[in-house]
Design a protein around this motif. Structure first.
Motif, PDB file in Angstrom:
ATOM      1  N   VAL A   1      48.004  51.460  32.780  1.00  0.00           N
ATOM      2  CA  VAL A   1      49.078  50.458  32.730  1.00  0.00           C
ATOM      3  C   VAL A   1      50.345  50.982  33.381  1.00  0.00           C
TER       4      VAL A   1
ATOM      5  N   PHE B   1      52.320  43.322  30.021  1.00  0.00           N
ATOM      6  CA  PHE B   1      50.887  43.166  30.283  1.00  0.00           C
ATOM      7  C   PHE B   1      50.155  42.857  28.979  1.00  0.00           C
TER       8      PHE B   1
ATOM      9  N   SER C   1      54.164  49.472  33.967  1.00  0.00           N
ATOM     10  CA  SER C   1      54.274  48.026  33.742  1.00  0.00           C
ATOM     11  C   SER C   1      54.982  47.743  32.422  1.00  0.00           C
TER      12      SER C   1
ATOM     13  N   VAL D   1      49.085  40.386  33.550  1.00  0.00           N
ATOM     14  CA  VAL D   1      50.159  41.287  33.969  1.00  0.00           C
ATOM     15  C   VAL D   1      51.287  40.450  34.554  1.00  0.00           C
TER      16      VAL D   1
ATOM     17  N   VAL E   1      48.249  46.812  36.889  1.00  0.00           N
ATOM     18  CA  VAL E   1      47.342  47.473  35.959  1.00  0.00           C
ATOM     19  C   VAL E   1      46.033  47.718  36.701  1.00  0.00           C
TER      20      VAL E   1
END
Length: 466
Positions: free
Chosen positions: A356, A362, A359, A457, A462
């Motif tokens: 991930v 998500f 981010s 996302v 991701v």
């Protein structure tokens, strides 16, 4: 269906032919009811009437004995008539106001003048019909109780045994993976299942005992009422309303059986947070930690808000100026930035790991293959319907989302990757940190259909790791 004992007529001057017509109708109604229901109560009535008819024929009565067979069956001329002390006439009427037998003169010039009265035969017929109705209701109630004892409780016992057996198998299967580390937990859980099984068994035994006694009481009361119905002389039957009412009241106190959750095995008796954590850790430290190398994103499902890498393993959120309109596909999400994986899960144990990175928004989890794909409603929004289970990160906070309910998660170390473990036999979904093998959240649910890995996302990218 039949008259109540309290239904009376105020005109005593009706003719014998009217009484005969009434009795013929009652007799025909009883015969039809006997043919339709074939109840033991009505069979007893027929036996009683046949005995009276035979006695009449053997005695060779004349005069009054020349009445119709329906009058004989009704009990009007049963040979038990008494005379009115005041008027020396047959007590062939019943005063509803004073609940006593009277003659026809009592209604005209006697103490019951102006009272509500009815012919004795009609009164007896009404009492008999009322008893028939009451006994029929008791018989139906007895059948329901018997069904509850023989079917419901028996089925509950079988289901409880199956569930208890399944719970034992789950416990033993999990303990076998990490035997040395969880021997004490294994024993504790087996004892918990045993206690729960014993509790349910005791509840079933208590229910059997209670409703067995209730059935015995109901059967005894019904038998007494049937005996009263078939063996009590008309005159005594006409004045036995209070005794009948007392017995009926006792039977009405029995109540109706009902199914409750206490008769079910508590599925949580075999659940253990420690067991799930150790079990998940043992699996995730093994060779399947990163799952199948064939898991990728299904490009047919990828939203137009996202871009998919050439290796089908990375999703990137697109700014508005970079978005394009892909070809229409019924499997594609058209409003939310979602995508699904290619692995359909309905058996076995599966895991996969997501990078991930940085981010900030998500979702990762699973959903049913039947989840909606079109529109901006909750039916196609991950975590906001009953068909998806996801771990979500938004604005720095982690939460578990299902059916529109968000459960905050206290995550001290913000992981750069997230792992998911789905064990179909135990119906368990685990979210974990692959670096530390720490379980972030776990949920058990009776999944009813195949599941797909699900992703969303709304910031950066991701990636599925292999």
């Amino acid at each position: 269906m039949s008259a109540e004992p309290g239904s009376c007529h105020s005109t005593p001057g009706c003719s014998l032919q009217d009484d005969r017509d009434t009795e013929v109708e009652v007799t025909e109604s009883s015969r039809n009811l006997n043919m339709d229901l074939q109840q033991p109560i009505l069979s007893a009535l027929n036996v009683f009437r046949n005995e009276i008819r035979s006695a009449k024929e053997d005695s060779g009565l004349s005069g009054k004995a020349a009445v119709t067979s329906s009058d004989s069956e009704s009990g009007i001329f049963s040979g038990e008539s008494e005379l009115c002390v005041e008027h020396e006439s047959d007590l062939d009427w019943f005063c509803c106001s004073e609940q006593k037998l009277i003659c026809s003169h009592c209604t005209i010039v006697g103490s019951c003048q102006g009272h509500t009265v009815t012919a004795l035969a009609n009164r007896v017929t009404a009492v008999r019909n009322h008893l028939v109705d009451v006994c029929e209701k008791m018989q139906l109630q007895a059948l329901r109780i018997e069904h509850f004892i023989n079917k419901t409780l028996t089925a509950k016992e079988r289901a409880m045994q199956v569930e208890a057996s399944g719970a034992r198998e789950r416990v033993v299967a999990q303990v076998s993976v990490v035997r040395e580390a969880v021997e004490e937990e294994e024993q504790r859980l087996l004892e918990a299942v045993q206690r729960e099984e014993e509790r349910v068994e005791q509840c079933l035994l208590t229910q059997r005992a209670h409703w067995g006694q209730a059935l015995a009481l109901l059967t005894q009361t019904r038998t007494r009422l049937v005996h009263t119905l078939t063996n009590t002389p008309d005159i005594q039957l006409a004045t036995s309303g209070q005794e009948i009412a007392d017995r009926v009241e006792d039977a009405e106190g029995v109540g109706e059986p009902c199914d409750t959750d206490r008769l079910n095995l508590n599925a949580g008796c075999s659940d253990s947070k420690l067991m799930r954590g150790l079990w998940a850790s043992a699996i995730l430290l093994g060779p399947i930690a990163y799952g199948s190398a064939h898991l990728t994103f299904d490009e047919r499902t990828v939203s137009s808000l996202l871009s998919l890498s050439e290796d089908l393993c990375t999703l990137t959120f697109l700014p508005k100026r970079s978005r394009q309109s892909p070809p229409y596909d019924p499997a594609r999400f058209d409003s939310w930035p979602n995508a699904l994986g290619t692995l359909s899960i309905s058996s076995g144990t599966h895991s996969w790991v997501m990078d991930v990175g940085e981010s900030g928004a998500f979702k990762v989890g699973v959903c049913y293959t039947s989840m909606g794909r079109k529109g901006s409603g909750n039916n196609s929004r991950l975590g906001y319907n009953g068909e998806s289970w996801v771990l979500s990160k938004y604005d720095g906070d982690f939460s578990f989302c299902h059916a529109g309910k968000n459960t905050p998660l206290h995550v001290i170390h913000k992981p750069k990757s997230l792992g998911l473990l789905l064990d179909w036999p135990s119906q368990t979904l685990v979210f974990y940190d692959p670096d530390s093998s720490a379980v972030l959240h776990s949920v058990r649910h009776a999944f009813s259909g195949p599941l797909l890995p699900a992703f969303a996302v709304a910031d950066r990218s991701v990636t599925i790791l292999h």
